[in-house]
Design a protein around this motif. Structure first.
Motif, PDB file in Angstrom:
ATOM      1  N   GLN A 317      50.460  31.001  44.034  1.00 41.56           N
ATOM      2  CA  GLN A 317      51.453  30.118  43.407  1.00 41.56           C
ATOM      3  C   GLN A 317      51.698  30.527  41.960  1.00 41.56           C
ATOM      4  O   GLN A 317      52.846  30.567  41.506  1.00 41.56           O
ATOM      5  CB  GLN A 317      50.967  28.664  43.472  1.00 41.56           C
ATOM      6  N   ALA A 318      50.622  30.848  41.238  1.00 43.39           N
ATOM      7  CA  ALA A 318      50.785  31.252  39.839  1.00 43.39           C
ATOM      8  C   ALA A 318      51.563  32.555  39.729  1.00 43.39           C
ATOM      9  O   ALA A 318      52.441  32.711  38.865  1.00 43.39           O
ATOM     10  CB  ALA A 318      49.414  31.394  39.175  1.00 43.39           C
ATOM     11  N   THR A 319      51.253  33.506  40.617  1.00 42.33           N
ATOM     12  CA  THR A 319      51.970  34.786  40.592  1.00 42.33           C
ATOM     13  C   THR A 319      53.444  34.593  40.915  1.00 42.33           C
ATOM     14  O   THR A 319      54.321  35.168  40.248  1.00 42.33           O
ATOM     15  CB  THR A 319      51.332  35.760  41.603  1.00 42.33           C
ATOM     16  N   LEU A 320      53.742  33.760  41.907  1.00 44.02           N
ATOM     17  CA  LEU A 320      55.130  33.510  42.275  1.00 44.02           C
ATOM     18  C   LEU A 320      55.882  32.820  41.149  1.00 44.02           C
ATOM     19  O   LEU A 320      57.046  33.155  40.859  1.00 44.02           O
ATOM     20  CB  LEU A 320      55.182  32.669  43.555  1.00 44.02           C
ATOM     21  N   ARG A 321      55.250  31.849  40.508  1.00 42.97           N
ATOM     22  CA  ARG A 321      55.920  31.150  39.398  1.00 42.97           C
ATOM     23  C   ARG A 321      56.235  32.102  38.252  1.00 42.97           C
ATOM     24  O   ARG A 321      57.321  32.043  37.650  1.00 42.97           O
ATOM     25  CB  ARG A 321      55.041  29.998  38.903  1.00 42.97           C
ATOM     26  N   GLU A 322      55.287  32.995  37.954  1.00 40.06           N
ATOM     27  CA  GLU A 322      55.506  33.950  36.864  1.00 40.06           C
ATOM     28  C   GLU A 322      56.680  34.875  37.174  1.00 40.06           C
ATOM     29  O   GLU A 322      57.541  35.121  36.313  1.00 40.06           O
ATOM     30  CB  GLU A 322      54.233  34.767  36.635  1.00 40.06           C
ATOM     31  N   VAL A 323      56.739  35.382  38.408  1.00 42.74           N
ATOM     32  CA  VAL A 323      57.827  36.283  38.784  1.00 42.74           C
ATOM     33  C   VAL A 323      59.164  35.546  38.763  1.00 42.74           C
ATOM     34  O   VAL A 323      60.175  36.062  38.244  1.00 42.74           O
ATOM     35  CB  VAL A 323      57.559  36.887  40.174  1.00 42.74           C
TER      36      VAL A 323
END
Length: 620
Positions: A317-323
């Motif tokens: 979730q954190a990686t997706l939000r950052e992208v």
């Protein structure tokens, strides 16, 4: 490729030939090997022949043929000596491949055959036992000669014809049933031995050509492998050099741009408008160039089979939000809507490579935004099933120009770009999708695409990203996690070894803004002297790898050796360099460096490295 059929067909010369001209090196090798086979049994065979001749003559010492037998034994012994002498001379010769050796061996074998054949002339016509014994000895000698001289038909024929001819003539001269039967049998034996000699010669010719074909192919393969390794090393060196030479000035451009932007933020409003736009353009252009460099380096790693995939736990979730946050800025600049439907728990801990996953999503989303002029781009993320180890599907849909069916097979080819109906060509190298597919496959997944012209395209990324347990959750202070860029949280004294004045200015300014004290040197010797003079004065060393006089790698090796000799605790040394290939990172580690900060870097990257390697008392 050589033709063994052609090799078998050339029996006149006794040497098989390829389709084209015979290679001189091969011709000489075959001559030498053929002579070696012809002479291999010369010594034991002739010693045995002499023993048989003496024994046979001894059986006749009471008969009237005894004088003839004695002369015959002497002639056989002389032939054997000549044959052995010829063999020894060939082994000592400086030119064993000369064709004269085969001719001389044929002559020697002919003389030896004449000597043995004399036994057929003086066989007693009235003694069936003696005559049968002589024929048996000569027939056995013929068979042995054919066996030991099978590498070439000429010596075999030169030996057997004069050996058998007298016995055949004398047997037929009896003009009785025994003579006809015996003479005919010996004649048939001679013909069979001749046929077998020629057939065996052709077979050996084929085997020799196959042998040297295999040897040459093996040698060519070894040379090709060596050349490929040499070219690979040159390519790696070229990539490392170009990476350094392109990243070094790019680091200066982006770094100075960021410094001017920060100074401009404090300037009066009338001076900021147009200048900020121009600086932003410089920064975006530099970042675009950096993206191209990174694409080329990734593509080179893939071609060399050196692509590295990490495996660790991270929050999807954190990686997706950052992208999504980064790509949303680009979408809004084009007036597009970037949507997301993420059917995952929050947090969603998975096992995989977060850096490569981010790279894949940036490539796919960036590509969709680039080829979409109006409408939206939608990212959908879900598991293929409810199982925790099920494949994760990430789908990117756009309302862009779309593609025809015949173009779908080409979009994953390197340097291939789809042009719109207007003929407009988009920016980029055409490597993004090629790299993305190879990355996905290296991670155990794949990328597929469906598209309709004028409607849009859908890219589906499928990856095996199994669920990780809470015990494997990454620490919030893990070194690879970016930390807030708060200059007040860090302090300490950094030795900065950098020979490029622009890059040194950028790095020093970034360190000062973070709160660090900086001492600058421009080569490895100066850095080593500073550390040896006052080792405790510095909390960390930022060391460029390529510097004049003494490079950073050798300086670090000498520093580690000096620290060990002086029993000092190792000082953290971070490679501050534009070399970003995996081999460069390995060389940094082997030299004793603790970390690596590739150029160009942002201030938050520098801040994260400092916080990871500074002692806890300096990061509070």
């Amino acid at each position: 490729m050589l033709s063994t059929h052609a090799a078998a067909s050339d029996h006149r010369s006794g040497q098989a030939k390829p389709t084209g001209a015979i290679l001189p090196a091969w011709r000489d090798k075959i001559r030498v090997e053929r002579m070696r086979l012809l002479l291999a049994s010369a010594l034991p065979l002739n010693l045995a022949g002499c023993a048989v001749a003496i024994a046979f003559a001894a059986l006749l010492h009471h008969s009237e043929q005894w004088p003839y037998a004695t002369i015959w034994v002497l002639l056989c012994a002389a032939g054997a000596l000549i044959r052995v002498g010829h063999t020894l001379a060939w082994h000592r010769a400086q030119a064993p491949a000369h064709k004269g050796w085969l001719i001389s061996l044929t002559v020697v074998c002919g003389l030896q055959g004449l000597a043995w054949g004399l036994a057929g002339w003086w066989q007693p016509m009235n003694s069936m036992v003696a005559s049968s014994l002589i024929v048996t000895v000569l027939a056995t000698s013929c068979a042995l000669n054919t066996l030991t001289l099978q590498a070439h038909a000429w010596p075999s024929l030169a030996m057997n014809i004069p050996l058998l001819a007298p016995a055949i003539i004398m047997l037929l001269a009896r003009q009785d049933a025994y003579g006809v039967f015996g003479g005919g049998g010996v004649l048939i034996l001679g013909l069979l031995m001749t046929i077998e000699a020629r057939r065996t010669e052709r077979r050996i010719s084929e085997l020799l050509w196959l042998r040297y074909t295999y040897d040459d192919l093996a040698e060519e393969r070894a040379q090709a492998l060596q050349a490929a390794q040499h070219h690979s090393a040159i390519k790696d060196q070229f990539l490392a050099t170009m990476s350094h030479e392109m990243r070094t000035p790019l680091h200066g451009i982006l770094g100075v741009t960021q410094l001017v932007q920060k100074q401009l933020a404090q300037a009066p409003e009338p001076l900021r408008g147009e200048a900020e736009a121009q600086l932003s353009l410089i920064e975006h252009t530099g970042e675009h160039l950096l993206g191209l460099i990174n694409d080329l380096l990734d593509f080179a790693r893939i071609e060399a089979g050196k692509l590295r995939i990490d495996h660790r736990s991270f929050d999807a979730q954190a990686t997706l939000r950052e992208v999504l946050a980064l790509q949303d800025v680009r979408a809004k600049e084009k007036g597009l809507t970037l949507g997301a439907h993420i059917d995952l728990p929050s947090p969603c801990l998975i096992e995989g490579d977060p850096t490569r996953l981010s790279q894949l999503l940036h490539n796919l989303l960036g590509n969709a935004i680039k080829f979409t002029e109006a409408g939206q781009v939608l990212l959908t993320v879900q598991r293929a099933s409810q199982q925790p180890d099920a494949m994760m599907q990430l789908t990117v849909e756009d309302s862009g120009i779309g593609m025809a069916a015949d173009q779908l097979d080409k979009i994953f080819e390197p340097f291939h770009q789809i042009e719109a109906e207007s003929g407009k060509r988009q920016q980029g190298t055409g490597l993004g999708l090629a790299i993305s597919r190879e990355l996905a496959r290296a991670m155990g997944g794949d990328i597929t695409c469906t598209s309709t012209p004028g409607v849009g395209s859908t890219f589906t990324l499928t990856l095996p990203l199994p669920t990780a347990s809470m015990a494997q959750a990454p620490s919030s202070a893990a070194p690879h996690q970016p930390v807030a860029n708060d200059p007040s949280t860090l302090r300490g004294h950094v030795l900065l070894a950098e020979d490029n004045p622009v890059n040194a200015l950028v790095a020093e300014a970034a360190l000062v803004q973070i709160g660090m004290q900086v001492t600058r040197v421009d080569n490895g010797h100066a850095a080593l002297r500073a550390l040896q003079a006052d080792h405790g004065a510095f909390d960390m060393v930022l060391m460029d790898c390529q510097m004049p006089e003494l490079d950073g790698l050798e300086a670090t090796r000498r520093l580690r050796a000096w620290e060990q000799a002086q029993q000092h605790l190792p000082k953290p040394v971070i490679a501050l360099t534009a070399n970003a290939l995996e081999g460069d990172l390995a060389r940094c580690r082997d030299a004793g460096m603790d970390g690596h900060l590739p150029k160009p870097f942002k201030q938050q990257d520098l801040h994260a490295v400092l916080q990871a390697f500074l002692s806890p008392g300096l990061t509070a």
